[in-house]
Each structure stands twice: as C-alpha cells, then as structure tokens.
Design a protein around this motif. Sequence first.
Motif, PDB file in Angstrom:
ATOM      1  N   TRP A 290       0.807  -1.223   0.000  1.00  0.00           N
ATOM      2  CA  TRP A 290       0.000   0.000   0.000  1.00  0.00           C
ATOM      3  C   TRP A 290       0.840   1.273   0.000  1.00  0.00           C
ATOM      4  O   TRP A 290       0.429   2.293  -0.569  1.00  0.00           O
ATOM      5  CB  TRP A 290      -0.989   0.026   1.174  1.00  0.00           C
ATOM      6  CG  TRP A 290      -0.431   0.024   2.563  1.00  0.00           C
ATOM      7  CD1 TRP A 290      -0.359  -1.021   3.419  1.00  0.00           C
ATOM      8  CD2 TRP A 290       0.101   1.157   3.275  1.00  0.00           C
ATOM      9  NE1 TRP A 290       0.190  -0.641   4.616  1.00  0.00           N
ATOM     10  CE2 TRP A 290       0.475   0.688   4.560  1.00  0.00           C
ATOM     11  CE3 TRP A 290       0.287   2.506   2.969  1.00  0.00           C
ATOM     12  CZ2 TRP A 290       1.042   1.529   5.520  1.00  0.00           C
ATOM     13  CZ3 TRP A 290       0.856   3.346   3.919  1.00  0.00           C
ATOM     14  CH2 TRP A 290       1.229   2.862   5.170  1.00  0.00           C
ATOM     15  N   TYR A 293       1.975   2.276  -3.481  1.00  0.00           N
ATOM     16  CA  TYR A 293       0.790   2.699  -4.236  1.00  0.00           C
ATOM     17  C   TYR A 293       0.374   4.108  -3.819  1.00  0.00           C
ATOM     18  O   TYR A 293       0.013   4.934  -4.661  1.00  0.00           O
ATOM     19  CB  TYR A 293      -0.353   1.713  -4.009  1.00  0.00           C
ATOM     20  CG  TYR A 293      -1.571   2.003  -4.842  1.00  0.00           C
ATOM     21  CD1 TYR A 293      -1.675   1.529  -6.152  1.00  0.00           C
ATOM     22  CD2 TYR A 293      -2.627   2.758  -4.336  1.00  0.00           C
ATOM     23  CE1 TYR A 293      -2.793   1.806  -6.924  1.00  0.00           C
ATOM     24  CE2 TYR A 293      -3.749   3.042  -5.103  1.00  0.00           C
ATOM     25  CZ  TYR A 293      -3.823   2.556  -6.393  1.00  0.00           C
ATOM     26  OH  TYR A 293      -4.941   2.829  -7.160  1.00  0.00           O
ATOM     27  N   CYS A 297       0.068   7.392  -6.247  1.00  0.00           N
ATOM     28  CA  CYS A 297      -1.124   8.234  -6.318  1.00  0.00           C
ATOM     29  C   CYS A 297      -0.801   9.686  -5.984  1.00  0.00           C
ATOM     30  O   CYS A 297      -1.447  10.608  -6.486  1.00  0.00           O
ATOM     31  CB  CYS A 297      -2.191   7.713  -5.365  1.00  0.00           C
ATOM     32  SG  CYS A 297      -2.942   6.148  -5.842  1.00  0.00           S
ATOM     33  N   SER A 346     -11.924  -0.486  -1.354  1.00  0.00           N
ATOM     34  CA  SER A 346     -10.481  -0.682  -1.290  1.00  0.00           C
ATOM     35  C   SER A 346      -9.755   0.645  -1.178  1.00  0.00           C
ATOM     36  O   SER A 346     -10.146   1.636  -1.801  1.00  0.00           O
ATOM     37  CB  SER A 346      -9.980  -1.427  -2.532  1.00  0.00           C
ATOM     38  OG  SER A 346      -8.563  -1.431  -2.572  1.00  0.00           O
ATOM     39  N   ARG A 348      -7.171   1.206  -2.589  1.00  0.00           N
ATOM     40  CA  ARG A 348      -6.657   1.509  -3.937  1.00  0.00           C
ATOM     41  C   ARG A 348      -7.520   2.563  -4.616  1.00  0.00           C
ATOM     42  O   ARG A 348      -7.014   3.558  -5.151  1.00  0.00           O
ATOM     43  CB  ARG A 348      -6.610   0.236  -4.796  1.00  0.00           C
ATOM     44  CG  ARG A 348      -5.665  -0.831  -4.275  1.00  0.00           C
ATOM     45  CD  ARG A 348      -5.706  -2.080  -5.144  1.00  0.00           C
ATOM     46  NE  ARG A 348      -4.980  -3.176  -4.526  1.00  0.00           N
ATOM     47  CZ  ARG A 348      -3.666  -3.357  -4.624  1.00  0.00           C
ATOM     48  NH1 ARG A 348      -2.935  -2.516  -5.331  1.00  0.00           N
ATOM     49  NH2 ARG A 348      -3.088  -4.377  -4.022  1.00  0.00           N
ATOM     50  N   GLN A 349      -8.814   2.342  -4.598  1.00  0.00           N
ATOM     51  CA  GLN A 349      -9.754   3.302  -5.160  1.00  0.00           C
ATOM     52  C   GLN A 349      -9.725   4.606  -4.370  1.00  0.00           C
ATOM     53  O   GLN A 349      -9.680   5.699  -4.939  1.00  0.00           O
ATOM     54  CB  GLN A 349     -11.163   2.711  -5.155  1.00  0.00           C
ATOM     55  CG  GLN A 349     -12.256   3.700  -5.526  1.00  0.00           C
ATOM     56  CD  GLN A 349     -13.636   3.214  -5.136  1.00  0.00           C
ATOM     57  OE1 GLN A 349     -13.783   2.144  -4.550  1.00  0.00           O
ATOM     58  NE2 GLN A 349     -14.661   4.000  -5.448  1.00  0.00           N
ATOM     59  N   LYS A 352      -6.528   6.769  -4.781  1.00  0.00           N
ATOM     60  CA  LYS A 352      -6.497   7.358  -6.120  1.00  0.00           C
ATOM     61  C   LYS A 352      -7.445   8.534  -6.229  1.00  0.00           C
ATOM     62  O   LYS A 352      -7.090   9.602  -6.746  1.00  0.00           O
ATOM     63  CB  LYS A 352      -6.828   6.290  -7.159  1.00  0.00           C
ATOM     64  CG  LYS A 352      -6.680   6.762  -8.596  1.00  0.00           C
ATOM     65  CD  LYS A 352      -6.909   5.613  -9.562  1.00  0.00           C
ATOM     66  CE  LYS A 352      -6.707   6.066 -11.007  1.00  0.00           C
ATOM     67  NZ  LYS A 352      -6.918   4.935 -11.973  1.00  0.00           N
TER      68      LYS A 352
END
Length: 356
Positions: A290, A293, A297, A346, A348-349, A352
């Motif tokens: 994470w 990532y 982002c 998530s 991730r979403q 971002k």
Amino acid sequence: MVSDAAALLTLTMRGAGPWRRHLDKPGTPMSQAAGLSRLECQEQTLKSGWVMVVRVFVAGGNGVVGRRLVPQLVARGHEVTATTTSAAKLGLLEQLGAEAVVMDGLDAASVGEAVATARPDVIVHQMTAISGKPDIKHFDRWFATTNRLRTEGTDHLLAAAEAIGVSHFVAQSYAAWNGIRKGGWVKTEEDPLDPTSTGRGAEAIRHLEDVVVKAGGAVLRYGAFYGPGATDDQVELVRRRQYPVVGNGGGYCSWVHLDDAAGATVLAVERKAKGVFNIVDDEPAPAGEWLPYLAACAGAKPPMRIPTWLARPLAGRTAVTMMTEGRGFSNAKAKRELGWQLRYPSWRQGFKEELA
C-alpha cells in the motif's frame, strides 16, 4: 531522511419518537444524495425503509470522524448534540447541523451536565486527543490524553448514560494493524488484539471495549483512517521521500475512508448494534504494497527502504512491528450484521480518488 523515520512511521433513540423515510445511504455525501432519483434513494434505505428519529449525543464531534458523522446523522433526520473542548469550535458544529456544547471528557461533572441537558437516546463516543507531532517511538507519551479519554472518559460517559437511562452506547476503538501476532494475517472480531502492540494504548483500548460491551453497547474498531484531514501529513512525507518501507514491509494494515467509518457508525446507532465490529475496508494489505501505491497516487517517487535494525532505534519497536508483523482485519461481520456497504471497498480506489 532517516532522522524523520520515527515521525513518519506514526502516521498511519427517542422511545416514542417520529419515524422518517431515509433518503440517503450512510456514507453518501449530502451533495450526492441530493442528486439521487427517488428510486435510487429507496434502494439505499434500510430493509424496512424507515428510520426512527433519535437524539444522538456525539462526544468528540469536532474530530476527524465526528465532522463526517454529524452531517450524516442530521441528513437522516436525527437530532444531534455534538461536543467540543473549545468554545471557538462551536460554530463549526452548528454549521454541520448539530446543537454544539463545550465539554471536558475528563471531568465527570462536565460530562454529566452535558449528557443530562441533552437527554440523548444514544451516546456516540468519538473522543480522542491525537494532535501535535506524531511520536510513535514514545507512544505512551503521545497517546497519554487519548488513553485517559478511552478509560476515564469512557467511564464518565457510561456513568452519565446510566444516570439518565440512555438506551444505547457506541464507542470508537481501533483495529488497523494491531491484531494478535499469531496465525494468519487477517483477523476477525473473535481474534484478540495484540496486548503489547501500543503499550498503555492497548490497555486503554481493552478497558474501553470491556466496559462498553458489558454495558450492552457497540464497539467499532476503525481501521487506519484516510480522507479529508486524516492523511495530509502522510502524503507530504511520502512526497518528500521521508516515509520508508521498513524491512520486508510484510506487516499488514487495514484502512477505512472517513465517510465509510461514519456510515458504519450511523448504522450502529440506528440498528442499536451490540458487540464488537471491525470497521475496515475489503482489502487488508502489507506495507510493502500500500505504501508504494500511495506514493504513486501522490505523484511521488517510490518510498525508500530501511532495514529493521536501523528503524528500531530510530522509530521504536511499535513502528517496526507495524511495518513487519502487523495483522489486518476482516469486515465480514459488519457487512453481515449492520448491512454496511462501503463507498470505498479498497484503499486503492480511495487513495487514487482522494489524491486525484
């Protein structure tokens, strides 16, 4: 860079009251809810389609969760009294739609008076005092006031609730990476928290959970927060390449967006939930996954890596444990028993979109 490692690793019912139709799902911003069609609104209601309007007392309404929770409760028709420790912040809570009061959570008389005046049906305990420069190396010192709010403050609120017959109690707890360091990497509510993960902080959490569950209330173990005002410091450190991955970065963490945390809290209030719930997203993940990532982002270079032997004296045992041995959490119970639906399933979403 290494000199900043210690700091950067730390950031991680009214009984006969009226019934109203709900027009927005918990967690849906009011601006979005306003644009929903009637059919979409109906699809986002509880199974009954109706919510009993209650008086909700939010202790700590000016915190990062409180500022997302209060407008969600108000939007669903509840009458909200929210507290702050500063008279200068009363206006903000009033703008969110709450009746605002000043209360000292560590003063039994102040708590008793505020609760007795509000005469709520539900108390939501969101009191913390996490401010100033993070210092996970000296975790007990950094969290000293928060630990008191989770022990003394919880006891004061429960005593005030009992004194006037408050029917339900919901309290904030924590479950991001501090699951017991045995067995698998993802823990349920049946698994104990790590009793040594955060020193006296772990003891304070254990006290809060024990007394709230004994009183028939709900404990919401929030994951690591992100969202407006929750991760600004982290992102800045990442952009300056001052947030390294420690060791193999294999320690797991569970995240939750502030709006989703608030949405779960609304459901715990409306459904008079009891017991312990992990309020985390669908994807617990290791730091080595994470953190890079998050850097991507944020438009930053990949994070540096430092060995555990170097991180331990700089950032302390807690930081190393978090990055290398942390355990994440499952949200299956909250989904099943609360009917919780995440806006951000998530990180991730969420990362971002927040950093777009």
